[in-house]
Motif scaffolding. Structure first.
Motif, mmCIF file in Angstrom:
data_model
loop_
_atom_site.group_PDB
_atom_site.id
_atom_site.type_symbol
_atom_site.label_atom_id
_atom_site.label_comp_id
_atom_site.label_asym_id
_atom_site.label_seq_id
_atom_site.Cartn_x
_atom_site.Cartn_y
_atom_site.Cartn_z
ATOM 1 N N SER A 21 55.954 25.677 63.691
ATOM 2 C CA SER A 21 56.967 24.634 63.511
ATOM 3 C C SER A 21 57.470 24.084 64.843
ATOM 4 O O SER A 21 58.310 23.187 64.871
ATOM 5 C CB SER A 21 58.149 25.189 62.698
ATOM 6 O OG SER A 21 57.720 25.555 61.405
ATOM 7 N N TRP B 291 50.310 28.272 53.868
ATOM 8 C CA TRP B 291 51.252 27.327 54.461
ATOM 9 C C TRP B 291 50.629 26.618 55.663
ATOM 10 O O TRP B 291 50.759 25.406 55.820
ATOM 11 C CB TRP B 291 52.530 28.067 54.833
ATOM 12 C CG TRP B 291 53.599 27.241 55.452
ATOM 13 C CD1 TRP B 291 54.520 26.452 54.805
ATOM 14 C CD2 TRP B 291 53.896 27.127 56.856
ATOM 15 N NE1 TRP B 291 55.362 25.860 55.719
ATOM 16 C CE2 TRP B 291 54.999 26.259 56.983
ATOM 17 C CE3 TRP B 291 53.338 27.675 57.995
ATOM 18 C CZ2 TRP B 291 55.555 25.931 58.210
ATOM 19 C CZ3 TRP B 291 53.887 27.355 59.234
ATOM 20 C CH2 TRP B 291 54.982 26.491 59.331
ATOM 21 N N TYR C 28 58.842 25.988 67.509
ATOM 22 C CA TYR C 28 59.994 26.692 68.079
ATOM 23 C C TYR C 28 59.651 28.142 68.369
ATOM 24 O O TYR C 28 58.714 28.695 67.811
ATOM 25 C CB TYR C 28 61.179 26.669 67.103
ATOM 26 C CG TYR C 28 61.761 25.292 66.928
ATOM 27 C CD1 TYR C 28 62.733 24.817 67.796
ATOM 28 C CD2 TYR C 28 61.310 24.461 65.907
ATOM 29 C CE1 TYR C 28 63.263 23.542 67.645
ATOM 30 C CE2 TYR C 28 61.829 23.180 65.756
ATOM 31 C CZ TYR C 28 62.803 22.732 66.624
ATOM 32 O OH TYR C 28 63.310 21.468 66.484
ATOM 33 N N SER D 186 68.985 23.515 59.795
ATOM 34 C CA SER D 186 67.613 23.161 60.174
ATOM 35 C C SER D 186 67.253 23.890 61.468
ATOM 36 O O SER D 186 68.126 24.389 62.183
ATOM 37 C CB SER D 186 67.503 21.651 60.390
ATOM 38 O OG SER D 186 68.265 21.273 61.535
ATOM 39 N N LEU D 187 65.959 23.925 61.763
ATOM 40 C CA LEU D 187 65.502 24.510 63.014
ATOM 41 C C LEU D 187 66.072 23.741 64.203
ATOM 42 O O LEU D 187 66.416 24.333 65.229
ATOM 43 C CB LEU D 187 63.975 24.540 63.070
ATOM 44 C CG LEU D 187 63.279 25.446 62.044
ATOM 45 C CD1 LEU D 187 61.762 25.271 62.129
ATOM 46 C CD2 LEU D 187 63.661 26.905 62.225
ATOM 47 N N LYS E 164 50.383 22.732 55.851
ATOM 48 C CA LYS E 164 51.334 22.043 56.732
ATOM 49 C C LYS E 164 50.846 21.849 58.166
ATOM 50 O O LYS E 164 51.265 20.910 58.833
ATOM 51 C CB LYS E 164 52.658 22.814 56.782
ATOM 52 C CG LYS E 164 53.339 22.991 55.449
ATOM 53 C CD LYS E 164 54.001 21.724 55.009
ATOM 54 C CE LYS E 164 54.828 21.972 53.756
ATOM 55 N NZ LYS E 164 55.452 20.764 53.275
ATOM 56 N N HIS E 165 50.011 22.740 58.646
ATOM 57 C CA HIS E 165 49.582 22.693 60.048
ATOM 58 C C HIS E 165 48.095 23.011 60.212
ATOM 59 O O HIS E 165 47.725 23.879 60.999
ATOM 60 C CB HIS E 165 50.423 23.676 60.884
ATOM 61 C CG HIS E 165 51.869 23.346 60.891
ATOM 62 N ND1 HIS E 165 52.400 22.346 61.669
ATOM 63 C CD2 HIS E 165 52.912 23.882 60.206
ATOM 64 C CE1 HIS E 165 53.702 22.270 61.467
ATOM 65 N NE2 HIS E 165 54.037 23.189 60.584
ATOM 66 N N THR F 283 61.315 27.667 57.352
ATOM 67 C CA THR F 283 59.904 27.357 57.582
ATOM 68 C C THR F 283 59.115 27.430 56.276
ATOM 69 O O THR F 283 58.617 26.425 55.793
ATOM 70 C CB THR F 283 59.298 28.297 58.638
ATOM 71 O OG1 THR F 283 59.510 29.655 58.250
ATOM 72 C CG2 THR F 283 59.904 28.043 60.013
ATOM 73 N N ALA G 41 55.135 31.257 61.529
ATOM 74 C CA ALA G 41 55.733 30.074 60.899
ATOM 75 C C ALA G 41 56.673 29.359 61.862
ATOM 76 O O ALA G 41 56.681 28.126 61.940
ATOM 77 C CB ALA G 41 56.464 30.481 59.624
ATOM 78 N N LEU G 42 57.422 30.116 62.607
ATOM 79 C CA LEU G 42 58.355 29.537 63.581
ATOM 80 C C LEU G 42 57.590 28.830 64.700
ATOM 81 O O LEU G 42 57.901 27.698 65.092
ATOM 82 C CB LEU G 42 59.241 30.653 64.136
ATOM 83 C CG LEU G 42 60.480 30.260 64.911
ATOM 84 C CD1 LEU G 42 61.387 29.342 64.115
ATOM 85 C CD2 LEU G 42 61.228 31.522 65.333
ATOM 86 N N SER H 91 64.569 32.716 59.835
ATOM 87 C CA SER H 91 63.923 31.403 59.928
ATOM 88 C C SER H 91 62.943 31.158 58.786
ATOM 89 O O SER H 91 62.589 30.004 58.516
ATOM 90 C CB SER H 91 63.219 31.241 61.275
ATOM 91 O OG SER H 91 62.041 32.030 61.347
#
Length: 151
Positions: A65, A137, A67, A2-3, A141-142, A86, A61-62, A82
């Motif tokens: 998320s 995405w 990070y 996982s991240l 997701k965001h 992600t 994407a990182l 990653s």
């Protein structure tokens, strides 16, 4: 993996992003893809632009998320890897991006003229697919990070 585990290993650090940052990074992807299609410049530079678009998409994407990679040897590789965590990208895509990274390094530091038309076309296609994938995405997701795009 996982991240969070990557952060424990010291490969990443937790850091929130913002709509402005994501908007700026999306702008870099758009610019790099546009540059990759300018036929008046060398295929090497066009390839580098396409790779930059793909790498920046992975970074988006990182960052979305929460990070960022630590500045250390291999941080671009971690950004590419990653994508599995992600966007849940296929290992085949990640391997392609690693090959592109090596090619980009070779054209930047070793010799000019090593990019074939087929490699250039493939890099542009992958970068475009990643751009589309990251946009979808983010919306799913965001969406809170896309507010800057709705102004």
């Amino acid at each position: 993996m996982s991240l969070e585990k990557w952060a424990e290993y010291g490969w990443l650090k937790a850091e929130a992003s913002s709509p402005d940052e994501i908007g700026d990074l999306l702008g870099i992807v758009t610019r790099a893809l546009k540059d990759s299609k300018v036929e008046a410049i060398s295929d090497d530079l066009r390839f580098q632009a396409a790779f930059s678009a793909a790498l920046t998409s992975a970074n988006i994407a990182l960052r979305a998320s929460g990070y960022r990679t630590r500045v250390q040897t291999g941080h671009h590789q971690k950004t590419i890897e990653s994508l599995e965590l992600t966007l849940k990208s296929d290992p085949t895509l990640i391997q392609k991006l690693k090959v592109f990274s090596k090619k980009r390094n070779a054209t930047s530091y070793d010799a000019a003229g090593n990019i074939s038309e087929q490699e250039l076309e493939q890099a542009i296609k992958v970068a475009e697919e990643l751009q589309q994938g990251i946009s979808a995405w983010l919306k799913q997701k965001h969406p809170e990070l896309l507010k800057v795009l709705n102004k």
